[in-house]
Write an enzyme that holds these catalytic residues in place. Structure first.
Site, mmCIF file in Angstrom:
data_model
loop_
_atom_site.group_PDB
_atom_site.id
_atom_site.type_symbol
_atom_site.label_atom_id
_atom_site.label_comp_id
_atom_site.label_asym_id
_atom_site.label_seq_id
_atom_site.Cartn_x
_atom_site.Cartn_y
_atom_site.Cartn_z
ATOM 1 N N ASP A 498 -122.975 87.338 -80.463
ATOM 2 C CA ASP A 498 -122.383 86.267 -81.536
ATOM 3 C C ASP A 498 -122.600 85.114 -80.566
ATOM 4 O O ASP A 498 -122.272 85.297 -79.391
ATOM 5 C CB ASP A 498 -121.024 86.493 -81.999
ATOM 6 C CG ASP A 498 -120.270 85.723 -83.050
ATOM 7 O OD1 ASP A 498 -121.309 85.172 -83.722
ATOM 8 O OD2 ASP A 498 -119.195 85.293 -82.899
ATOM 9 N N LYS A 499 -122.578 83.888 -81.358
ATOM 10 C CA LYS A 499 -122.865 82.732 -80.362
ATOM 11 C C LYS A 499 -121.305 81.988 -80.261
ATOM 12 O O LYS A 499 -120.810 81.985 -79.068
ATOM 13 C CB LYS A 499 -123.544 81.722 -81.053
ATOM 14 C CG LYS A 499 -123.848 80.408 -80.154
ATOM 15 C CD LYS A 499 -124.621 79.449 -80.767
ATOM 16 C CE LYS A 499 -123.945 78.617 -81.956
ATOM 17 N NZ LYS A 499 -122.914 77.631 -81.346
ATOM 18 N N PHE A 628 -113.524 76.453 -97.644
ATOM 19 C CA PHE A 628 -114.803 76.705 -97.219
ATOM 20 C C PHE A 628 -115.295 78.079 -97.249
ATOM 21 O O PHE A 628 -114.732 79.105 -97.265
ATOM 22 C CB PHE A 628 -114.749 76.321 -95.524
ATOM 23 C CG PHE A 628 -116.025 76.741 -94.700
ATOM 24 C CD1 PHE A 628 -116.979 75.839 -94.753
ATOM 25 C CD2 PHE A 628 -116.522 77.871 -94.273
ATOM 26 C CE1 PHE A 628 -118.259 76.107 -94.153
ATOM 27 C CE2 PHE A 628 -117.447 78.393 -93.559
ATOM 28 C CZ PHE A 628 -118.524 77.415 -93.548
ATOM 29 N N ASP A 750 -124.297 79.656 -87.046
ATOM 30 C CA ASP A 750 -124.473 78.158 -86.873
ATOM 31 C C ASP A 750 -125.877 78.115 -87.487
ATOM 32 O O ASP A 750 -126.483 78.802 -87.731
ATOM 33 C CB ASP A 750 -124.142 78.001 -85.287
ATOM 34 C CG ASP A 750 -123.742 76.590 -85.185
ATOM 35 O OD1 ASP A 750 -123.845 75.684 -85.980
ATOM 36 O OD2 ASP A 750 -123.415 76.131 -84.110
#
EC number: 7.6.2.16
Length: 1226
Positions: A498-499, A628, A750
């Site tokens: 995962d980033k 969101f 992202d």
């Protein structure tokens, strides 16, 4: 008939199963009972281990509709069998007519979704069933879930709540009023108690289950056998070992049960308030909740005892138990389609789709918000094990079996040993018959050879290495809940990361803003907190468009929102309970700038600021929040400035999405270029938009309006640029993995270009590597699905003439340049939408893309799991490293999932790192490789131990002799156990190497190693056995003959010393026995040293001090008693006195044996290379792994990788098989 008897339940789900119906057969039962008695209970044990046999030999096939027993088989690769008894649930007719048909419906087994409460619909449903008067429901329980008979499906199905097939409209129209007491009681009868019951089994139950393990049954058989042959000492030793093993195993299992029980039971029973049909509030225990109950969420919060959909008010929830992310989440009420402007009446409610409106079981409601005295209400949709928490607990209670080549090969190896034992068994019987041995002795000796060949200590020896590895991992802060996976981690050759929070820092820093005025970008600004901007719409959007809340006076929420809000320096105030009660048109949250930022005089006449020219106070109230959504990639709020007539809508989110919802004339022409520049530099970019709402939109209308009515026709305001810094250790760790030939893949939510930029920064994509972006478009307007291929630019914008822009060059040049592309590595990058389209329409391309796919951006949680599966389908051993947030599915699915979160969500991940850093990944792989090599070493050693002892006994059986009781005891306890448990202690090698350990025991090198050592050991034992017979002083011995040259002998099977005239009943004390005993004792130690390899996966064995000391002490002791006999030791071990010259001869045999064994083992790598090169010269070796085979194919494929500015289209007619063609766009 067959079709009727076999059905599928849970179709398309992870726990899909085939189901077969059976009825008990009395005559079969009688025959089996007789068989059980005749076999002394062994048949019963066999049937206990094999549920399929148990059902088939005691029952006859029957239609599922009328069966008494169901046989279940999973449809996955394991094909596991289960059986369950069909039971009846008696239902009483509830005292109300409107639901009478519901009784009939369910009583006939229909698993209702509780959606049809209208009398007419119920009457139509009734006609479907053949037994309208029946008051009994047939069901069975499997893995804590009840499956009821469903007449519509003609199969069993689990009882669903309101989570499937219920529209959002019916949630409000049919279910929001609550249940009557009668209907509640009736549903409770069906759904049962609302609890996730993790029963801690009693010690007795666990003991019975553990003892009935085939391994312990085999040990019991061995102990009984040894006892009949009076081998009491060894039998007692094995019993003690087994008892210790059982106790430690029971302790570990019970401890895990207690931990899970405590985690689940912490908040399992609470008092809750529910609304009834007549608007009365009733207080009940949470265990009494059923789907359809309307639960009142208390003001001070609670731990949710069920899954419920919010229909009134707002909640701040901590979902760390499920997501691993402790950031509070705002939950709003489900939009009511009947009052929504767009009126999306047909939308079905789904807990996953409507996550932002669903309160999940086990999550903590911190605060609630309500208006004008209304209660915060939620409708219960799922209870018990059906809830999200219940499913998580089920996955822990009933995990999928671990499929690993090592374990499959281990069973094959045991079968080989059983085959060897069978040969020895037959040989012993024939040999003893020919020598006219008594029948009793023949039976005991022939069975004894089986217990020698299949060593009882094998499982304990195999787990030792894993236990030690688990301890070492704990020291470096990695905790493991699935120890068997440590070995699998030694095989990992690809790791997904995962980033955010994993490769990069968790928090984002605000780098600056770039506002837009008159559809043009202004220059970037670093400072947002200034007097000039304080009353701008841009800052107003930053101040209001977030999900922050105050918990105990501290501002908390999403880290990105926090950074954004802190940058403007504003103050957030929330309405108190008293203020809520006083005002009708309450604005729950108010934001305002600090006084020092407000100009003292009225602001200058800027058009944008005209509406804010107000006296003294300037504050903005947040009227409505649209949270969101990762699917929509945006959030929106409706706010109003104090004293203003019209409301404002503010929106923030992914720049591409926001720009698409704005008026085209407000979006700058160079928007895409500016965005690309930022994302290429690794910045995270968020776009802001705003619009004035119509004055007719009142506060009450805003509360019910759909977000689609607000989120359109916006004015584009500009960009917020956030910097996401790489963690300090990230580049070094990825470099280590690349050096070790371990592929790295980034999976992030992202932006694509930001992800590609971070991948370049951290070394995942090297500067000279090419990046190919796959943009897949779904079928639209009659056109087939297609993929557009773009070549991304490198970050360094060089003017060097050698740097050719692949987008601009003609197709021919790209074709000429393909050879360079094959030398130069290339990477595919794609977003989640493209990934889904490719999975659906381009199955043929999926393996090719998996081979070089490096960046996967904008990936949803389920897409991350699909990616892990796709990589596993091409035979990669996949590791997944994530911070726990949204990665649970992928962490569970991967071969080795490592969660960087210590929260409760880590129960879904096999490994959890205490330090939130990816440096745990190389540590885990190193330890996995060390544990795997230890398993191989131990397995090889145990194999040699079995064969050496088997051959010793077989040789001695040929002269009607055997090893003595204390000889067995010395070999098995003093040598084998000490060596096994110390040789497993080698720590992992200090760095990762490119070489990978073999994945299974059935490999050329391992088999060659074992077979060569077997031949060497047998050869030297035979040499000693036959050479001693050639000596001049040799005398042949027989059972009951007198012992040689001893002052006294200890009968092998008695506990007292006999006098020297007592004959040796078992013919233990003879020259052959003594020779074989000494040579074989040394052989065990020789192979232990030969197999204790260190580099490249483990530290050298001389650094394993316990092993070195143990081996030296054993060598010294055996050497001492061989060269310098001691009467008392000789008597105990039943060794005869042999001439000193023969002792020296035995020493020479042992030394030559040691030299040959170690030389052959050390030259194994050289032999392997020679054989491999010879095999490759003889015929081209096909790689076993699919990805390696595919890589070879693609090397000679002129059409791969795709050229830039080309499109791959799916063929319309044969779309389902994934066929595709490449068309060049001119």
């Amino acid at each position: 008939m067959d079709k009727e008897e076999r059905k599928i339940i849970n179709q398309g789900q992870e726990d899909e199963m085939e189901i077969y119906g059976y009825n008990l057969c009395r005559w079969k039962l009688a025959i089996i009972s007789l068989g059980v008695v005749c076999t002394g209970g062994f048949l019963l044990l066999l049937l206990y281990w094999m549920p399929e046999w148990r059902v088939k030999v005691t029952c006859v096939r029957a239609a599922i509709k009328d069966c008494e027993v169901v046989l279940l088989r999973t449809t996955d690769e394991f094909r596991t069998w289960f059986c369950a008894k069909v039971r009846f649930l008696s239902l009483e007719t509830p005292p109300f007519s409107s639901s009478k048909s519901l009784v009939n419906k369910v009583s006939n087994g229909h698993a209702v979704h509780l959606t049809e409460n209208l009398a007419e619909e119920n009457r139509l449903e009734m006609n479907k069933y053949s037994q309208p008067q029946s008051q009994q429901v047939r069901y069975f329980t499997h893995h804590s879930m009840k499956y009821f008979w469903n007449d519509t499906l003609h199969s069993f199905d689990f009882l669903k709540g309101l989570d499937e097939g219920v529209s959002c409209t019916s949630i409000y129209e049919k279910h929001s009023a609550g249940l009557t007491k009668g209907m509640h009681a009736y549903r409770k009868l069906l759904y049962g108690v609302n609890e996730i019951a993790v029963k801690v089994p009693s010690v007795f139950k666990l003991l019975v289950k553990e003892v009935l393990n085939p391994f312990y049954i085999f040990q019991l058989f061995s102990v009984i056998l040894w006892s009949t042959d009076e081998y009491y000492y060894y039998a007692i030793a094995i019993v003690i070992m087994s008892v210790v093993s059982i106790i430690s195993s029971l302790y570990a299992i019970r401890k895990q049960y207690i931990m899970l029980h405590d985690m689940v039971a912490a908040h399992s029973t609470v008092r809750v308030s529910v609304c009834r049909v007549n608007e009365e509030i009733e207080e009940i225990f949470s265990t009494d909740l059923v789907p359809g109950d309307v639960m009142v969420i208390p003001l001070n919060g609670t731990v949710m005892p069920c899954d419920a959909v919010l229909i009134n008010g707002t909640c701040i929830v901590n979902e760390s138990m499920l997501t691993g992310e402790s950031v509070p989440v705002t939950k709003t009420n489900l939009p009511n389609p009947s009052v929504d402007m767009k009126g999306t009446r047909d939308e079905l409610y789904s807990p996953e789709t409507h996550r932002r409106h669903t309160l999940f079981c086990g999550t903590t409601v911190i605060q609630t918000r309500f208006y004008t005295g209304e209660l915060v209400k939620a409708i219960v949709v799922r209870t018990g094990f059906s809830t999200s928490k219940g499913q998580l607990v089920r996955s822990i209670l009933y995990p999928k079996p671990t499929d690993f080549k090592l374990y499959r090969d281990a069973y094959l190896f045991l079968l080989c040993l059983v085959g060897v034992a069978a040969i020895g068994f037959i040989y012993t019987i024939i040999n003893n018959i020919l020598n006219e041995v008594e029948v009793g002795d023949i039976i005991i000796e022939s069975l004894d050879i089986i217990t020698i060949t299949v060593p009882p200590a094998l499982p304990a020896a195999m787990t030792a290495g894993i236990v030690y590895a688990q301890r070492r991992l704990k020291k470096v802060g990695i905790f493991c809940i699935s120890p068997q996976r440590i070995n699998i981690c030694g095989q990992l050759n690809l790791v997904c990361f995962d980033k955010t929070g994993t490769l990069t820092e968790d928090g984002l820093d605000l780098w600056g803003i770039q506002r837009v005025e008159n559809a043009r970008f202004l220059l970037p600004e670093e400072k947002v907190c200034s007097e000039m901007l304080v009353k701008s719409q841009f800052v107003a959007c930053m101040a209001t468009c977030h999900s922050l809340t105050k918990i105990e006076g501290v501002l908390s929420g999403d880290p990105l929102d926090l950074k954004m809000f802190e940058a403007i320096g504003w103050i957030l105030e929330e309405a108190t309970e008293e203020e809520t009660a006083l005002h009708n048109r309450i604005m729950p949250t108010v934001v305002r700038p600090p006084k020092q930022l407000l100009p003292e005089s009225a602001p200058a006449g800027s058009q944008e600021m005209e509406l804010f020219e107000l006296p003294a106070v300037y504050e903005i109230g947040i009227v409505r929040q649209f949270p969101f959504s990762s699917a929509l990639q945006r959030m929106c709020v409706v706010a109003r400035v104090l004293g203003d007539r019209k409301m404002d809508a503010y929106m923030k989110g992914a720049p591409e999405v926001i720009a698409g919802l704005c008026k085209p004339e407000t979006v700058p022409v160079d928007f895409e270029k500016v965005l690309e520049d930022y994302t290429k530099q690794g910045f995270r970019v968020i776009a802001l938009a705003h619009r004035k709402l119509e004055s007719k939109l009142t506060w009450h209308k805003v509360q019910n309006v759909g977000r689609d009515a607000i989120e359109n026709n916006m004015d584009f305001m500009g960009l917020i640029i956030m910097q996401n810094k790489l963690k300090r250790e990230t580049p070094a760790v990825l470099e280590d993995l690349h050096k070790a030939n371990i592929r790295t893949v980034m999976v992030t939510g992202d932006n694509m270009l930001t992800a590609v930029s971070v991948a370049r920064d951290c070394g995942m994509i090297l500067p000279q590597d090419k990046v190919i972006i796959a943009e897949a478009l779904p079928p639209k307007d009659g056109k087939v699905a297609k993929i557009n291929w773009h070549y991304a630019d490198t970050i360094t914008q060089s003017n060097d003439s050698s740097a050719i822009d692949p987008e601009a060059i003609p197709i021919k040049l790209v074709h000429d340049n393909l050879e360079d592309l094959q030398v130069t590595r290339y990477h595919f990058a794609m977003n989640g939408k493209s990934f889904s389209v490719i999975l659906e329409h381009f199955q043929d391309l999926v393996p090719k893309l998996m081979l070089h796919g490096t960046v996967f951006a904008r990936m949803a949680p389920d897409q991350k799991t699909q990616l892990v599966e796709a990589l596993q389908n091409v035979d990669y051993y996949v590791g997944m490293c994530g911070d726990g947030a949204n990665d649970c599915g992928a962490l569970k699915r991967a071969h080795g999932g490592i969660s960087l979160s210590e929260l409760e969500a880590s129960v879904a991940s096999p490994f959890t790192s205490k330090t939130p850093s990816i440096s745990c990944v190389p540590n885990l792989i190193r330890e996995g490789r060390a544990a795997l090599m230890t398993s191989f070493c131990v397995f090889k050693f145990m194999a040699l131990y079995s064969i050496i002892q088997y051959f010793s006994v077989t040789l001695l059986y040929s002269i009607l002799s055997n090893l003595g009781d204390f000889q067995f005891l010395f070999i098995d306890l003093a040598i084998i156990l000490v060596v096994v448990f110390t040789m497993s202690l080698n720590p992992a090698w200090k760095e990762l190497v490119a070489q990978r350990p073999p994945s299974g025991l059935i490999s050329g090198a391992l088999l060659f190693s074992v077979l060569s050592q077997i031949i060497i050991s047998i050869g030297f034992q035979s040499l000693g056995f036959f050479w001693v017979k050639q000596q001049t002083w040799y005398k042949e011995s027989h059972p009951y003959s007198y012992a040689f040259n001893t002052t006294g002998s200890l009968d092998g099977n008695s506990s007292h010393v006999d006098d020297e005239t007592n004959p040796d009943k078992h013919n233990i004390e003879n020259y052959e026995n003594t020779t074989v005993f000494f040579i074989s004792s040394f052989q065990y130690l020789i192979v232990a040293i030969a197999f204790s390899k260190g580099k490249p996966f483990r530290q050298p064995c001389y650094k394993n001090y316990f092993f070195v000391v143990s081996v030296i002490m054993l060598y010294a002791f055996i050497l001492f008693i061989m060269l310098h006999p001691v009467d008392s030791i000789d008597q105990v071990l039943q060794i005869v006195c042999v001439p000193y010259q023969w002792r020296i001869t035995m020493l020479i045999i042992v030394l030559v044996n040691a030299f040959v064994s170690i030389a052959v083992e050390e030259s194994m790598d050289w032999w392997e290379k020679c054989c491999l090169s010879w095999a490759l010269n003889c015929r081209k070796k096909m790689p076993k792994a699919k990805y390696m085979y595919l890589a070879q194919e693609l090397l000679v494929d002129p059409e791969w990788p795709p050229k830039p500015q080309t499109t791959t289209e799916a063929k319309a007619l044969v779309k389902e098989n994934g066929s595709c063609q490449i068309i060049t766009i001119t």
